[in-house]
Design an enzyme around this catalytic site. Structure first.
Site, PDB file in Angstrom:
ATOM      1  N   PRO A   1       0.405  16.549  11.490  1.00  0.00           N
ATOM      2  CA  PRO A   1       0.555  17.823  10.769  1.00  0.00           C
ATOM      3  C   PRO A   1       1.295  17.638   9.442  1.00  0.00           C
ATOM      4  O   PRO A   1       1.857  16.565   9.182  1.00  0.00           O
ATOM      5  CB  PRO A   1       1.400  18.668  11.728  1.00  0.00           C
ATOM      6  CG  PRO A   1       2.123  17.686  12.587  1.00  0.00           C
ATOM      7  CD  PRO A   1       1.294  16.441  12.649  1.00  0.00           C
ATOM      8  N   ILE A   2       1.304  18.700   8.605  1.00  0.00           N
ATOM      9  CA  ILE A   2       2.031  18.626   7.327  1.00  0.00           C
ATOM     10  C   ILE A   2       3.060  19.751   7.226  1.00  0.00           C
ATOM     11  O   ILE A   2       3.467  20.135   6.139  1.00  0.00           O
ATOM     12  CB  ILE A   2       1.074  18.633   6.099  1.00  0.00           C
ATOM     13  CG1 ILE A   2       0.123  19.839   6.163  1.00  0.00           C
ATOM     14  CG2 ILE A   2       0.311  17.335   5.991  1.00  0.00           C
ATOM     15  CD1 ILE A   2      -0.619  20.069   4.847  1.00  0.00           C
ATOM     16  N   ASP A   3       3.480  20.272   8.391  1.00  0.00           N
ATOM     17  CA  ASP A   3       4.419  21.406   8.387  1.00  0.00           C
ATOM     18  C   ASP A   3       5.736  21.081   7.672  1.00  0.00           C
ATOM     19  O   ASP A   3       6.302  21.920   6.984  1.00  0.00           O
ATOM     20  CB  ASP A   3       4.694  21.862   9.833  1.00  0.00           C
ATOM     21  CG  ASP A   3       5.180  20.724  10.716  1.00  0.00           C
ATOM     22  OD1 ASP A   3       4.575  19.635  10.664  1.00  0.00           O
ATOM     23  OD2 ASP A   3       6.174  20.902  11.447  1.00  0.00           O
ATOM     24  N   LEU A   4       6.221  19.834   7.814  1.00  0.00           N
ATOM     25  CA  LEU A   4       7.504  19.480   7.170  1.00  0.00           C
ATOM     26  C   LEU A   4       7.360  19.489   5.650  1.00  0.00           C
ATOM     27  O   LEU A   4       8.270  19.917   4.933  1.00  0.00           O
ATOM     28  CB  LEU A   4       7.979  18.102   7.650  1.00  0.00           C
ATOM     29  CG  LEU A   4       8.265  17.978   9.154  1.00  0.00           C
ATOM     30  CD1 LEU A   4       8.553  16.534   9.539  1.00  0.00           C
ATOM     31  CD2 LEU A   4       9.443  18.867   9.534  1.00  0.00           C
TER      32      LEU A   4
ATOM     33  N   ASP B   1       3.358   0.957  12.108  1.00  0.00           N
ATOM     34  CA  ASP B   1       2.168   0.273  11.570  1.00  0.00           C
ATOM     35  C   ASP B   1       2.062  -1.173  12.049  1.00  0.00           C
ATOM     36  O   ASP B   1       0.993  -1.778  11.970  1.00  0.00           O
ATOM     37  CB  ASP B   1       2.197   0.289  10.031  1.00  0.00           C
ATOM     38  CG  ASP B   1       1.895   1.672   9.486  1.00  0.00           C
ATOM     39  OD1 ASP B   1       1.497   2.556  10.273  1.00  0.00           O
ATOM     40  OD2 ASP B   1       2.056   1.870   8.271  1.00  0.00           O
TER      41      ASP B   1
ATOM     42  N   ILE C   1       6.072   7.232  17.339  1.00  0.00           N
ATOM     43  CA  ILE C   1       5.811   8.006  16.112  1.00  0.00           C
ATOM     44  C   ILE C   1       4.480   8.780  16.185  1.00  0.00           C
ATOM     45  O   ILE C   1       4.446   9.973  15.923  1.00  0.00           O
ATOM     46  CB  ILE C   1       5.800   7.089  14.863  1.00  0.00           C
ATOM     47  CG1 ILE C   1       7.025   6.168  14.835  1.00  0.00           C
ATOM     48  CG2 ILE C   1       5.696   7.915  13.574  1.00  0.00           C
ATOM     49  CD1 ILE C   1       8.334   6.799  14.533  1.00  0.00           C
TER      50      ILE C   1
ATOM     51  N   LYS D   1       0.838  -1.214   0.000  1.00  0.00           N
ATOM     52  CA  LYS D   1       0.000   0.000   0.000  1.00  0.00           C
ATOM     53  C   LYS D   1       0.866   1.255   0.000  1.00  0.00           C
ATOM     54  O   LYS D   1       0.623   2.180  -0.768  1.00  0.00           O
ATOM     55  CB  LYS D   1      -0.906  -0.003   1.230  1.00  0.00           C
ATOM     56  CG  LYS D   1      -1.578   1.321   1.512  1.00  0.00           C
ATOM     57  CD  LYS D   1      -2.552   1.239   2.662  1.00  0.00           C
ATOM     58  CE  LYS D   1      -2.015   1.728   3.979  1.00  0.00           C
ATOM     59  NZ  LYS D   1      -1.725   3.174   4.043  1.00  0.00           N
TER      60      LYS D   1
ATOM     61  N   CYS E   1      -6.733   7.902   9.009  1.00  0.00           N
ATOM     62  CA  CYS E   1      -6.932   7.275  10.315  1.00  0.00           C
ATOM     63  C   CYS E   1      -6.611   8.275  11.421  1.00  0.00           C
ATOM     64  O   CYS E   1      -5.623   9.008  11.352  1.00  0.00           O
ATOM     65  CB  CYS E   1      -6.014   6.067  10.454  1.00  0.00           C
ATOM     66  SG  CYS E   1      -6.569   4.660   9.491  1.00  0.00           S
TER      67      CYS E   1
ATOM     68  N   ARG F   1      -4.921  10.219   4.415  1.00  0.00           N
ATOM     69  CA  ARG F   1      -3.865  11.189   4.635  1.00  0.00           C
ATOM     70  C   ARG F   1      -2.882  11.254   3.460  1.00  0.00           C
ATOM     71  O   ARG F   1      -2.375  12.312   3.120  1.00  0.00           O
ATOM     72  CB  ARG F   1      -3.107  10.815   5.906  1.00  0.00           C
ATOM     73  CG  ARG F   1      -1.944  11.726   6.152  1.00  0.00           C
ATOM     74  CD  ARG F   1      -1.239  11.426   7.437  1.00  0.00           C
ATOM     75  NE  ARG F   1       0.016  12.152   7.491  1.00  0.00           N
ATOM     76  CZ  ARG F   1       0.125  13.430   7.810  1.00  0.00           C
ATOM     77  NH1 ARG F   1      -0.923  14.124   8.111  1.00  0.00           N
ATOM     78  NH2 ARG F   1       1.306  14.020   7.821  1.00  0.00           N
TER      79      ARG F   1
ATOM     80  N   ARG G   1      -9.045  -0.658   4.033  1.00  0.00           N
ATOM     81  CA  ARG G   1      -8.158   0.389   3.496  1.00  0.00           C
ATOM     82  C   ARG G   1      -6.773  -0.178   3.200  1.00  0.00           C
ATOM     83  O   ARG G   1      -6.042   0.387   2.371  1.00  0.00           O
ATOM     84  CB  ARG G   1      -7.999   1.533   4.507  1.00  0.00           C
ATOM     85  CG  ARG G   1      -9.259   2.358   4.676  1.00  0.00           C
ATOM     86  CD  ARG G   1      -8.966   3.593   5.466  1.00  0.00           C
ATOM     87  NE  ARG G   1      -7.784   4.256   4.928  1.00  0.00           N
ATOM     88  CZ  ARG G   1      -7.125   5.221   5.516  1.00  0.00           C
ATOM     89  NH1 ARG G   1      -7.514   5.658   6.684  1.00  0.00           N
ATOM     90  NH2 ARG G   1      -6.064   5.750   4.953  1.00  0.00           N
TER      91      ARG G   1
HETATM   92  C1  UD1 Z   1       3.636   7.000   6.395  1.00  0.00           C
HETATM   93  C2  UD1 Z   1       2.842   5.739   6.134  1.00  0.00           C
HETATM   94  C3  UD1 Z   1       2.167   5.270   7.401  1.00  0.00           C
HETATM   95  C4  UD1 Z   1       3.205   5.101   8.505  1.00  0.00           C
HETATM   96  C5  UD1 Z   1       4.059   6.357   8.654  1.00  0.00           C
HETATM   97  C6  UD1 Z   1       5.226   6.185   9.617  1.00  0.00           C
HETATM   98  C7  UD1 Z   1       2.175   5.941   3.826  1.00  0.00           C
HETATM   99  C8  UD1 Z   1       1.079   6.099   2.843  1.00  0.00           C
HETATM  100  N1  UD1 Z   1       1.842   6.019   5.111  1.00  0.00           N
HETATM  101  O1  UD1 Z   1       2.717   7.977   6.860  1.00  0.00           O
HETATM  102  O2  UD1 Z   1       1.525   4.035   7.118  1.00  0.00           O
HETATM  103  O3  UD1 Z   1       2.525   4.877   9.720  1.00  0.00           O
HETATM  104  O4  UD1 Z   1       4.625   6.710   7.382  1.00  0.00           O
HETATM  105  O5  UD1 Z   1       6.030   5.120   9.216  1.00  0.00           O
HETATM  106  O6  UD1 Z   1       3.313   5.711   3.463  1.00  0.00           O
HETATM  107  N2  UD1 Z   1       5.027  14.728  11.038  1.00  0.00           N
HETATM  108  C9  UD1 Z   1       5.072  16.070  11.376  1.00  0.00           C
HETATM  109  N3  UD1 Z   1       5.022  16.994  10.373  1.00  0.00           N
HETATM  110  C10 UD1 Z   1       4.919  16.633   9.066  1.00  0.00           C
HETATM  111  C11 UD1 Z   1       4.882  15.256   8.724  1.00  0.00           C
HETATM  112  C12 UD1 Z   1       4.933  14.322   9.741  1.00  0.00           C
HETATM  113  O7  UD1 Z   1       5.153  16.424  12.557  1.00  0.00           O
HETATM  114  O8  UD1 Z   1       4.873  17.513   8.205  1.00  0.00           O
HETATM  115  C13 UD1 Z   1       5.069  13.716  12.113  1.00  0.00           C
HETATM  116  C14 UD1 Z   1       3.756  12.933  12.183  1.00  0.00           C
HETATM  117  O9  UD1 Z   1       2.780  13.620  12.933  1.00  0.00           O
HETATM  118  C15 UD1 Z   1       4.204  11.673  12.849  1.00  0.00           C
HETATM  119  C16 UD1 Z   1       5.602  11.467  12.275  1.00  0.00           C
HETATM  120  O10 UD1 Z   1       6.026  12.742  11.808  1.00  0.00           O
HETATM  121  O11 UD1 Z   1       4.279  11.855  14.224  1.00  0.00           O
HETATM  122  C17 UD1 Z   1       5.690  10.443  11.155  1.00  0.00           C
HETATM  123  O12 UD1 Z   1       4.895  10.838  10.094  1.00  0.00           O
HETATM  124  P1  UD1 Z   1       5.243  10.454   8.580  1.00  0.00           P
HETATM  125  O13 UD1 Z   1       6.506   9.677   8.505  1.00  0.00           O
HETATM  126  O14 UD1 Z   1       5.133  11.696   7.764  1.00  0.00           O
HETATM  127  O15 UD1 Z   1       4.052   9.498   8.223  1.00  0.00           O
HETATM  128  P2  UD1 Z   1       3.157   9.500   6.935  1.00  0.00           P
HETATM  129  O16 UD1 Z   1       3.950   9.842   5.735  1.00  0.00           O
HETATM  130  O17 UD1 Z   1       1.911  10.261   7.216  1.00  0.00           O
END
Ligand code: UD1
Length: 421
Positions: free
Chosen positions: A125-128, A310, A332, A25, A119, A95, A402
């Site tokens: 967040p998406i700040d990064l 996961d 995480i 996925k 989920c 997401r 999903r």
């Molecule tokens: C991806 C996976 C998800 C997995 C996760 C962590 C996909 C489609 N999904 O999700 O199954 O659980 O990696 O291995 O590949 N964060 C921030 N700011 C940001 C982005 C992330 O603070 O801009 C934080 C998140 O809140 C979280 C952590 O970073 O605490 C990890 O997130 P991230 O690695 O980005 O996970 P996803 O890409 O959403």
């Protein structure tokens, strides 16, 4: 309360047979987003038949791509795709829809998206993503719940991620392959799915190197060609089936896998007394239900190559039946233990405090009516139900759909008594 879909499982049956593990996925979604960058038709093989892939295809359709689902492959022709908006209903469904932002910007220099849903396992967040894209020349403004993103042209940049976010790494890769100049991502995510995305992009003619390490270098290209590509197998689905065998007992051969990517799950289950034999692209797991063994102390989720977040929920469910106490730390996401209350209804002994769960092994779990509240939490309930005495009804099973392809058929083929209501 009306539930869209429920799974009914009569547990206590050892699992025996073969699973041909589905495609990943977390590779399929960014690679479908990447297909938007091609000059012609891309064919992506080994795509899992799950609702998240269907949502990704809906997004591509809404952007004007011609798509076709045929067995386990999806063809995407973006030649006339001139859309730049992802509607709120699609963004809220999952997401990963945010991963389309990088490709849309690379293609159209303008994107409009709402904040992503998916989920409910934390604030997510998406700040990064946004700070990296702004370094590449993207400007953002917010109105009416939508984020308007514009650039006069993407330019290469040095991106230092403060956390190795999978999605942020992917979004930068997707925009940088068509940017002007070179982009370097430091503290990049190292997940196998990032290597797969690099493989797909390079097959299209991109110049990406370093995926799988902490530094990824992307040299921008003017155009990328059509490609036929087979995605890797799903290590989380494979690991979930391993946990199911660990808990319910039995002997199962998993085919179409990468044993290396499963190392942390394999190590924990071996410590807990399961026998795991690894071959080139397959693995056999055998268990007598784990009740005779000691559990493996402290398990901590970490970015790859650490133990995957996961896998946390299915592993907690399996550890409910291990002798002794297992301490689990989720590093995480901050809200991953919603399913624990449902496991308690089944006779588990678990205490949670913030990101920590302490599991005291029990000899038996019992069937109950439970509710899934997220994808992997739902998978944990399936693992527990397969091992439990009596019948479990899992409501809100659409969360499980999903990420797990035909989970009822896969488990029935192993002898489980499982059906949709
Ligand atoms: C991806 C996976 C998800 C997995 C996760 C962590 C996909 C489609 N999904 O999700 O199954 O659980 O990696 O291995 O590949 N964060 C921030 N700011 C940001 C982005 C992330 O603070 O801009 C934080 C998140 O809140 C979280 C952590 O970073 O605490 C990890 O997130 P991230 O690695 O980005 O996970 P996803 O890409 O959403």
């Amino acid at each position: 309360m009306i539930y869209l879909s429920s799974l009914i499982i009569d547990g206590g049956v050892p699992l025996c047979g073969v699973v041909h593990v589905q495609g990943a996925k977390n590779s399929a979604l960014p690679i479908l987003a990447a297909s938007l960058l091609a000059d012609g038709e891309c064919i992506i093989e080994n795509c899992p038949d799950i609702s998240d892939t269907h949502t990704a295809v809906e997004i591509l359709d809404s952007l004007g791509c011609r798509t076709e689902l045929c067995g386990d492959y999806i063809s995407v022709n973006p030649q006339y795709a001139d859309g730049f908006v992802i509607h709120d209903t699609l963004m809220r469904k999952m997401r990963s829809s945010i991963i389309f932002l990088g490709s849309i910007l690379a293609r159209r220099h303008h994107a409009r998206v709402s904040f992503p849903g998916g989920c409910d396992i934390g604030t997510r967040p998406i700040d990064l993503h946004l700070s990296a894209l702004s370094k590449m020349g993207v400007e953002f403004s917010e109105s009416h719940g939508y984020l308007d993103c514009r650039t006069r042209g993407l330019k290469g940049a040095d991106i230092n991620l403060t956390f190795p976010s999978v999605g942020a790494t992917e979004n930068v890769m997707l925009s940088a392959v068509r940017a002007d100049g070179t982009t370097t991502i430091r503290n990049a995510a190292k997940e196998p799915e990032i290597i797969d995305l690099q493989g797909f992009l390079n097959a299209m003619g991109a110049d990406v190197s370093g995926a799988g390490t902490g530094t990824i270098v992307i040299r921008g290209r003017k155009s990328l060609g059509p490609v036929r590509y087979r995605i890797i197998s799903d290590r989380i689905a494979a690991g979930t089936y391993m946990c199911a065998v660990a808990a319910a007992g039995g002997s199962v051969l998993l085919k179409n896998i990468d044993c290396g990517a499963l190392w942390s799950t394999t190590a924990i289950l071996r410590d807990a007394g399961c026998t795991v034999e690894e071959h080139a692209d397959m693995l056999r797991i055998e268990s007598d239900g784990m009740t005779q063994t000691d559990s493996s102390g402290v398990i901590r989720t970490m970015p790859y190559p650490g133990f995957p977040t996961d896998m946390g929920s299915p592993m907690v469910a399996a550890m409910c039946l291990a002798r002794g106490t297992t301490v689990f730390v989720e590093t995480i996401f901050e809200n991953r233990y919603k399913y624990v209350g449902e496991l308690l209804r089944m006779g588990a002994r678990i205490r949670t405090d913030g990101r920590v769960a302490v599991i005291d092994g029990v000899r038996r779990l019992y069937g109950a009516r439970v509710e899934a509240s997220d994808l992997r939490g739902g998978a944990a309930l399936v693992v527990a139900a397969l091992a439990a005495e009596g019948q479990t009804v899992i409501n809100n099973a659409e969360y499980i759909e999903r990420g797990y392809e035909h989970i009822d058929r896969v488990l029935s083929d192993l002898g489980a008594d499982i059906k949709y209501a």
